[in-house]
Write a protein that holds these residues in place. Structure first.
Motif, PDB file in Angstrom:
ATOM      1  N   LEU A   1       0.842  -1.145  -0.036  1.00  0.00           N
ATOM      2  CA  LEU A   1       0.044  -0.033   0.018  1.00  0.00           C
ATOM      3  C   LEU A   1       0.844   1.211   0.019  1.00  0.00           C
ATOM      4  O   LEU A   1       0.511   2.079  -0.683  1.00  0.00           O
ATOM      5  CB  LEU A   1      -0.920  -0.077   1.162  1.00  0.00           C
ATOM      6  N   ALA A   2       1.726   1.098   0.637  1.00  0.00           N
ATOM      7  CA  ALA A   2       2.673   2.479   1.079  1.00  0.00           C
ATOM      8  C   ALA A   2       3.051   2.875  -0.613  1.00  0.00           C
ATOM      9  O   ALA A   2       3.256   4.019  -0.851  1.00  0.00           O
ATOM     10  CB  ALA A   2       3.941   2.382   1.822  1.00  0.00           C
ATOM     11  N   THR A   3       3.856   1.678  -1.265  1.00  0.00           N
ATOM     12  CA  THR A   3       4.307   2.021  -2.317  1.00  0.00           C
ATOM     13  C   THR A   3       3.382   2.353  -3.557  1.00  0.00           C
ATOM     14  O   THR A   3       3.692   3.349  -4.531  1.00  0.00           O
ATOM     15  CB  THR A   3       5.099   0.694  -3.015  1.00  0.00           C
ATOM     16  N   GLU A   4       2.353   1.824  -3.504  1.00  0.00           N
ATOM     17  CA  GLU A   4       1.225   2.089  -4.391  1.00  0.00           C
ATOM     18  C   GLU A   4       0.682   3.387  -4.425  1.00  0.00           C
ATOM     19  O   GLU A   4       0.381   3.959  -5.151  1.00  0.00           O
ATOM     20  CB  GLU A   4       0.075   0.977  -4.470  1.00  0.00           C
ATOM     21  N   THR A   5       0.671   3.809  -2.856  1.00  0.00           N
ATOM     22  CA  THR A   5      -0.077   5.170  -2.609  1.00  0.00           C
ATOM     23  C   THR A   5       1.085   6.333  -3.206  1.00  0.00           C
ATOM     24  O   THR A   5       0.670   7.327  -3.707  1.00  0.00           O
ATOM     25  CB  THR A   5      -0.111   5.467  -1.172  1.00  0.00           C
ATOM     26  N   GLN A   6       2.497   6.022  -3.025  1.00  0.00           N
ATOM     27  CA  GLN A   6       3.305   7.136  -3.599  1.00  0.00           C
ATOM     28  C   GLN A   6       3.419   6.854  -5.137  1.00  0.00           C
ATOM     29  O   GLN A   6       3.252   8.041  -5.628  1.00  0.00           O
ATOM     30  CB  GLN A   6       4.595   6.574  -3.222  1.00  0.00           C
ATOM     31  N   SER A   7       3.138   5.943  -5.513  1.00  0.00           N
ATOM     32  CA  SER A   7       2.925   5.974  -7.178  1.00  0.00           C
ATOM     33  C   SER A   7       1.449   6.233  -7.731  1.00  0.00           C
ATOM     34  O   SER A   7       1.627   7.086  -8.571  1.00  0.00           O
ATOM     35  CB  SER A   7       2.952   4.368  -7.530  1.00  0.00           C
ATOM     36  N   THR A   8       0.545   6.302  -6.707  1.00  0.00           N
ATOM     37  CA  THR A   8      -0.572   6.878  -7.279  1.00  0.00           C
ATOM     38  C   THR A   8      -0.481   8.499  -7.311  1.00  0.00           C
ATOM     39  O   THR A   8      -1.007   9.012  -7.973  1.00  0.00           O
ATOM     40  CB  THR A   8      -1.836   6.342  -6.540  1.00  0.00           C
ATOM     41  N   LEU A   9       0.073   8.932  -6.042  1.00  0.00           N
ATOM     42  CA  LEU A   9       0.385  10.398  -5.951  1.00  0.00           C
ATOM     43  C   LEU A   9       1.031  10.806  -7.189  1.00  0.00           C
ATOM     44  O   LEU A   9       0.504  11.979  -7.466  1.00  0.00           O
ATOM     45  CB  LEU A   9       1.033  10.623  -4.605  1.00  0.00           C
TER      46      LEU A   9
ATOM     47  N   TYR B   1       0.832  14.686  -7.829  1.00  0.00           N
ATOM     48  CA  TYR B   1       1.201  15.187  -6.516  1.00  0.00           C
ATOM     49  C   TYR B   1       2.675  14.831  -6.575  1.00  0.00           C
ATOM     50  O   TYR B   1       3.237  14.037  -6.843  1.00  0.00           O
ATOM     51  CB  TYR B   1       0.354  14.453  -5.570  1.00  0.00           C
ATOM     52  N   LYS B   2       3.304  15.667  -5.416  1.00  0.00           N
ATOM     53  CA  LYS B   2       4.507  15.479  -4.867  1.00  0.00           C
ATOM     54  C   LYS B   2       4.621  14.221  -4.142  1.00  0.00           C
ATOM     55  O   LYS B   2       3.728  14.093  -3.265  1.00  0.00           O
ATOM     56  CB  LYS B   2       5.360  16.671  -4.176  1.00  0.00           C
ATOM     57  N   PRO B   3       5.328  13.503  -4.002  1.00  0.00           N
ATOM     58  CA  PRO B   3       5.629  12.297  -3.088  1.00  0.00           C
ATOM     59  C   PRO B   3       5.829  12.646  -1.868  1.00  0.00           C
ATOM     60  O   PRO B   3       6.233  13.818  -1.446  1.00  0.00           O
ATOM     61  CB  PRO B   3       6.764  11.689  -3.433  1.00  0.00           C
TER      62      PRO B   3
ATOM     63  N   LEU C   1       0.790  17.434  -0.276  1.00  0.00           N
ATOM     64  CA  LEU C   1      -0.256  17.123   0.664  1.00  0.00           C
ATOM     65  C   LEU C   1       0.240  17.343   2.242  1.00  0.00           C
ATOM     66  O   LEU C   1      -0.177  17.375   3.148  1.00  0.00           O
ATOM     67  CB  LEU C   1      -0.710  15.704   0.502  1.00  0.00           C
ATOM     68  N   ALA C   2       1.782  17.729   2.253  1.00  0.00           N
ATOM     69  CA  ALA C   2       2.346  17.829   3.516  1.00  0.00           C
ATOM     70  C   ALA C   2       2.903  19.212   3.591  1.00  0.00           C
ATOM     71  O   ALA C   2       3.596  19.472   4.454  1.00  0.00           O
ATOM     72  CB  ALA C   2       3.418  16.977   3.771  1.00  0.00           C
ATOM     73  N   ALA C   3       2.769  20.012   2.698  1.00  0.00           N
ATOM     74  CA  ALA C   3       3.163  21.437   2.801  1.00  0.00           C
ATOM     75  C   ALA C   3       2.034  22.240   3.882  1.00  0.00           C
ATOM     76  O   ALA C   3       1.354  21.963   4.190  1.00  0.00           O
ATOM     77  CB  ALA C   3       2.485  22.170   1.594  1.00  0.00           C
ATOM     78  N   ILE C   4       3.052  23.137   4.536  1.00  0.00           N
ATOM     79  CA  ILE C   4       2.165  23.862   5.695  1.00  0.00           C
ATOM     80  C   ILE C   4       1.176  24.638   5.243  1.00  0.00           C
ATOM     81  O   ILE C   4       0.217  24.890   5.802  1.00  0.00           O
ATOM     82  CB  ILE C   4       3.539  24.645   6.630  1.00  0.00           C
ATOM     83  N   ASN C   5       1.204  25.378   4.119  1.00  0.00           N
ATOM     84  CA  ASN C   5       0.057  26.007   3.618  1.00  0.00           C
ATOM     85  C   ASN C   5      -0.506  27.084   4.477  1.00  0.00           C
ATOM     86  O   ASN C   5      -1.954  27.001   4.124  1.00  0.00           O
ATOM     87  CB  ASN C   5      -0.780  24.951   2.794  1.00  0.00           C
TER      88      ASN C   5
ATOM     89  N   THR D   1     -11.120  11.672  -3.174  1.00  0.00           N
ATOM     90  CA  THR D   1     -10.285  12.159  -2.181  1.00  0.00           C
ATOM     91  C   THR D   1      -9.004  12.726  -2.442  1.00  0.00           C
ATOM     92  O   THR D   1      -8.117  13.298  -2.058  1.00  0.00           O
ATOM     93  CB  THR D   1     -10.231  10.990  -1.020  1.00  0.00           C
ATOM     94  N   LEU D   2      -8.540  12.133  -4.022  1.00  0.00           N
ATOM     95  CA  LEU D   2      -7.378  12.758  -4.621  1.00  0.00           C
ATOM     96  C   LEU D   2      -7.555  13.331  -5.889  1.00  0.00           C
ATOM     97  O   LEU D   2      -7.316  12.457  -6.833  1.00  0.00           O
ATOM     98  CB  LEU D   2      -6.348  11.501  -4.497  1.00  0.00           C
ATOM     99  N   PRO D   3      -8.119  14.375  -6.018  1.00  0.00           N
ATOM    100  CA  PRO D   3      -8.409  14.952  -7.155  1.00  0.00           C
ATOM    101  C   PRO D   3      -7.225  14.777  -8.458  1.00  0.00           C
ATOM    102  O   PRO D   3      -6.052  15.118  -7.790  1.00  0.00           O
ATOM    103  CB  PRO D   3      -8.959  16.377  -6.941  1.00  0.00           C
ATOM    104  N   ASP D   4      -7.649  14.482  -9.710  1.00  0.00           N
ATOM    105  CA  ASP D   4      -6.531  14.499 -10.696  1.00  0.00           C
ATOM    106  C   ASP D   4      -6.056  15.752 -11.035  1.00  0.00           C
ATOM    107  O   ASP D   4      -6.391  16.814 -10.567  1.00  0.00           O
ATOM    108  CB  ASP D   4      -7.113  13.655 -11.878  1.00  0.00           C
ATOM    109  N   GLU D   5      -4.652  15.665 -11.691  1.00  0.00           N
ATOM    110  CA  GLU D   5      -3.970  16.979 -12.096  1.00  0.00           C
ATOM    111  C   GLU D   5      -5.007  18.038 -12.769  1.00  0.00           C
ATOM    112  O   GLU D   5      -4.933  19.071 -12.822  1.00  0.00           O
ATOM    113  CB  GLU D   5      -2.877  16.746 -12.577  1.00  0.00           C
TER     114      GLU D   5
END
Length: 405
Positions: free
Chosen positions: A171-179, A184-186, A233-237, A285-289
């Motif tokens: 799941l971790a690898t697939e999630t990064q690949s999906t991002l 998205y940035k990894p 997704l981890a930016a402080i924003n 939950t993860l809109p495309d580019e």
């Protein structure tokens, strides 16, 4: 729950670098310059008060359960695997398939150093400017837990290469690949240092007698910090914003050494434009580019009511304690494209309660008695968000050195 945005509601972390950490009614004498240096750390932001007020670790709050229903939306390969498993027997093996929970663990810390310069224009009016330098660090890890995949491996391993590949999904690898595939940035560790939003402040004391004073403070936030990044997704924003905070503070002195300072503040945010990914529905939950749009954003305004109590232990040492409650309105978004703008506003309304404690040492009176070389104030303040909704818990420790010339 949206998977996006590991840190999204940290807006109350915007420290008032120019004004006093604990609100007071002090101003500088006319012609006096006051440089100060503030250094602080903000911890506890890996915990969040949810919309019902429960305090949760962000790793639990942002974890995603990859059962069959979620996998169908996550991956077309997973959808085909579930359909294939459902064809084996009458037990709906596909519907019961579960890759477990993807746990997103974060360890965010914010540190800041803010040189501040203030000057007394008149005895009643002080102006200042603060330039915060912010360091944002975050350690991020992805872990897969509570899967029933081992049962399926024992039952169906070796039937086909495609099925074996699917059953060996990480799941971790697939999630990064999906991002990455969605633009998205990894999810990686952060160690970023940058200039935050510059702050201008004006303090005007328009009433004073021997025991009480009334002060108006205006603080203008300039959007000099990093811009909003919808791809990280981890930016402080929480920087790159323009707002004005108006504060009215009243002080009343009791028994010669006690001073009570109630205050009320209202922060008004100016509308701005950002690039944002707009979901098509609740499951997106993860809109495309290609969902990116230029949107008008109206950040919710914030109302704060609080009070501080100061007690002068000696001519040099003072203790302070404070409590405040605040409420932020929901954000709103508008644009010319399609999509569910209302979903971007979900859980952006906030409430919180904060407590403060402070100890300070002042050489000002000693300086006028010629027993100290320079007039200065050194203080340590600690604050904590002890209750709230839709907001991260924040434990702040700040050291402040203020000098006078």
């Amino acid at each position: 729950m949206r998977f996006g945005g590991i840190l999204t509601s940290l807006s109350i972390m915007l420290v008032a670098f120019c004004a006093h950490g604990m609100t007071s009614t002090d101003t500088l004498p006319a012609g006096i310059d006051s440089p100060s240096f503030r250094y602080g750390t903000i911890n506890g932001i890996d915990e969040k008060y949810t919309d019902n007020g429960t305090l949760m670790k962000l790793g639990d709050y942002k974890s995603v359960v990859f059962d069959a229903a979620h996998l169908v939306n996550f991956s077309s390969d997973a959808k085909r695997l579930i359909e294939a498993l459902d064809r084996f027997g009458a037990n709906k093996l596909g519907d019961n398939f579960n890759l477990g929970v993807l746990r997103v663990d974060t360890a965010p810390t914010v540190k800041y150093f803010a040189p501040v310069y203030a000057r007394g224009i008149t005895d009643k009016w002080t102006v200042g400017i603060g330039l915060p330098v912010v360091t944002y660090q975050n350690k991020i890890s992805l872990a897969q837990q509570f899967s029933n995949i081992e049962y399926y491996k024992r039952q169906f391993s070796g039937l086909s290469k495609e099925l074996d590949d699917a059953l060996n999904t990480n799941l971790a690898t697939e999630t990064q690949s999906t991002l990455v595939s969605k633009g998205y940035k990894p999810l990686t560790n952060h160690n970023d240092t940058f200039l935050g939003d510059i702050q201008l402040v004006s303090l005007y004391r328009f009433y004073e007698d021997a025991d009480q004073a009334l002060l108006y403070q205006a603080q203008f936030n300039l959007p000099t910090g990093p811009k909003y990044d919808c791809d990280d997704l981890a930016a402080i924003n929480i920087f790159g914003r323009t707002n004005l905070t108006n504060t009215i503070a009243y002080s009343r002195r009791f028994w010669s050494r006690f001073t009570f300072v109630p205050y009320v503040a209202y922060q008004y945010n100016l509308k701005d434009q950002i690039t944002e990914r707009v979901p098509t529905d609740e499951n997106d939950t993860l809109p495309d580019e290609n969902s990116k749009q230029e949107l008008n954003r109206q950040l919710g305004n914030t109302t704060t009511v609080g009070g501080n109590m100061f007690v002068e232990l000696t001519d040099s040492f003072t203790l302070g304690a404070g409590y405040e409650v605040a409420q932020k309105d929901a954000d709103s978004f508008s644009g010319s494209g399609g999509g569910r703008y209302d979903l971007l506003s979900q859980n952006t309304n906030m409430k919180w309660q904060r407590v403060r404690g402070q100890i300070s040492y002042s050489s000002v009176k000693s300086y006028f008695r010629k027993s100290a070389m320079i007039p200065m104030i050194f203080s340590l303040e600690v604050s904590d968000v002890v209750a709230g909704q839709n907001v991260e818990r924040q434990t702040v420790q700040e050291f402040n050195l203020t000098m006078f010339f």
